[in-house]
Design a protein around this motif. Structure first.
Motif: not given
Length: 156
Positions: A13-15, A23-37, A39-46
């Motif tokens: 994840l990236s900050p 409102h500080r957290f980390a995330l990764n827009h996983v779906a974008r990186g996999l080329g999804a058109k 559906t979205g999927l974002t992973v968060y850490e808080v």
């Protein structure tokens, strides 16, 4: 493109530190990186004492929340509840799907948010601040909700 397998616990994840303190957290827009058109999927850490996005609802995207590790406090129109690893909730389109996530616990929490993708634009309402976000091809605007107007008001 081949099918890629990943583990929600291992995704790097990236900050995200553009929001105000609290409102500080980390995330990764996983779906974008996999080329999804579609559906979205974002992973968060808080971290403890922090929250993600402000309380909001989508007007044309359905969102889900899946707790991967730890616990988060979920705010919805029905109130607040603690979600634990393995818990899943769906936020329907519209005001009934309003939500905000924060970490009131003692350890870092990780969760994933799958969603539909609105291919022609996004509309989101933030009830606590009376603001909105509209995005579409060639257009992006954030503003304050104002007085209602009739369709033809101001047109001559």
């Amino acid at each position: 493109m081949s099918v890629q397998v990943f583990n929600l616990r291992d995704v790097e994840l990236s900050p995200y530190d553009e929001g105000p303190e609290g409102h500080r957290f980390a995330l990764n827009h996983v779906a974008r990186g996999l080329g999804a058109k579609l559906t979205g999927l974002t992973v968060y850490e808080v971290e403890p004492g922090q929250a993600t996005w402000p309380y909001h609802f989508e007007l044309n995207e359905e969102e889900w929340l899946l707790v991967v590790d730890g616990e988060v406090t979920l705010r919805t129109p029905a109130g607040e509840q603690v979600l634990r690893a393995g818990d899943v909730v769906c936020f329907p389109i519209g005001a009934d799907g309003a939500h905000a996530v924060r970490n009131d616990g003692a350890t870092t929490a990780r969760f994933a948010m799958p969603s539909s993708v609105a291919p022609f634009g996004d509309a989101c309402i933030y009830p606590d601040t009376g603001t909105f976000k509209l995005d579409g091809p060639g257009f992006a605007h954030r503003g304050h909700l104002g007085e209602r107007t009739e369709y033809w008001e101001g047109v001559e």
